[in-house]
Design a protein around this motif. Structure first.
Motif, PDB file in Angstrom:
ATOM      1  N   GLN A   1      19.893  28.972   9.627  1.00 23.14           N
ATOM      2  CA  GLN A   1      19.193  28.993  10.924  1.00 23.14           C
ATOM      3  C   GLN A   1      20.142  28.705  12.086  1.00 23.14           C
TER       4      GLN A   1
ATOM      5  N   LEU B   1      18.869  25.296   6.648  1.00 26.15           N
ATOM      6  CA  LEU B   1      19.275  24.754   7.941  1.00 26.15           C
ATOM      7  C   LEU B   1      20.562  25.407   8.415  1.00 26.15           C
TER       8      LEU B   1
ATOM      9  N   GLU C   1      17.117  23.194   1.256  1.00 21.50           N
ATOM     10  CA  GLU C   1      16.912  22.847   2.660  1.00 21.50           C
ATOM     11  C   GLU C   1      18.238  22.906   3.418  1.00 21.50           C
TER      12      GLU C   1
ATOM     13  N   GLU D   1      17.301  17.556   8.626  1.00 19.72           N
ATOM     14  CA  GLU D   1      17.178  18.577   9.668  1.00 19.72           C
ATOM     15  C   GLU D   1      17.674  18.065  11.013  1.00 19.72           C
TER      16      GLU D   1
ATOM     17  N   ALA E   1      20.896  20.137  12.247  1.00 13.86           N
ATOM     18  CA  ALA E   1      20.587  21.122  13.287  1.00 13.86           C
ATOM     19  C   ALA E   1      20.896  20.645  14.701  1.00 13.86           C
TER      20      ALA E   1
END
Length: 87
Positions: A53, A50, A46, A6, A10
Motif C-alpha cells: 500500500q 502494508l 499484514e 500499521e 505506514a
C-alpha cells in the motif's frame, strides 16, 4: 497504548525510509533488497499488505524474518533497505 504495526509502518517507518532514499539520491525504484525483522506476534501477510500500500514498486528481493524481541519494548518491526544510488 503502544502503536500498531500499521501505525508504525505506514505513518512512520516507510515515510522516513522514502525520505532517506531521496536524500541519498535514490528511490524505491532503485531498491534491490528489503529485509523486515518482524516481531513474532505480528502477521507477515499484514506486513506485506502494508508495504504494498505504501511503496510504489515491489523490490526484487523482499524477506520477512521473525524475531522474538528487541531492546526497546513495544518495537514491532525493523526494516532494512538496500538501494542503488544515481550518480
Amino acid at each position: 497504548m503502544l502503536p500498531t504495526l500499521e501505525e508504525r509502518v505506514a505513518t512512520d517507518i516507510l515515510p522516513r525510509i522514502t525520505g532517506y532514499l531521496d536524500k541519498a539520491g535514490s528511490s524505491w525504484q532503485q531498491v534491490a533488497n528489503v529485509s523486515c525483522y518482524l516481531h513474532r506476534s505480528q502477521s507477515a501477510d499484514e506486513m506485506r499488505a502494508l508495504f504494498r500500500q505504501a511503496v510504489p514498486t515491489w523490490p526484487p528481493r523482499f524477506e520477512i524474518v521473525f524475531v522474538d524481541g528487541y531492546l526497546l519494548d513495544g518495537k514491532l518491526v525493523e526494516i532494512e533497505v538496500t538501494a542503488e544510488r544515481t550518480a
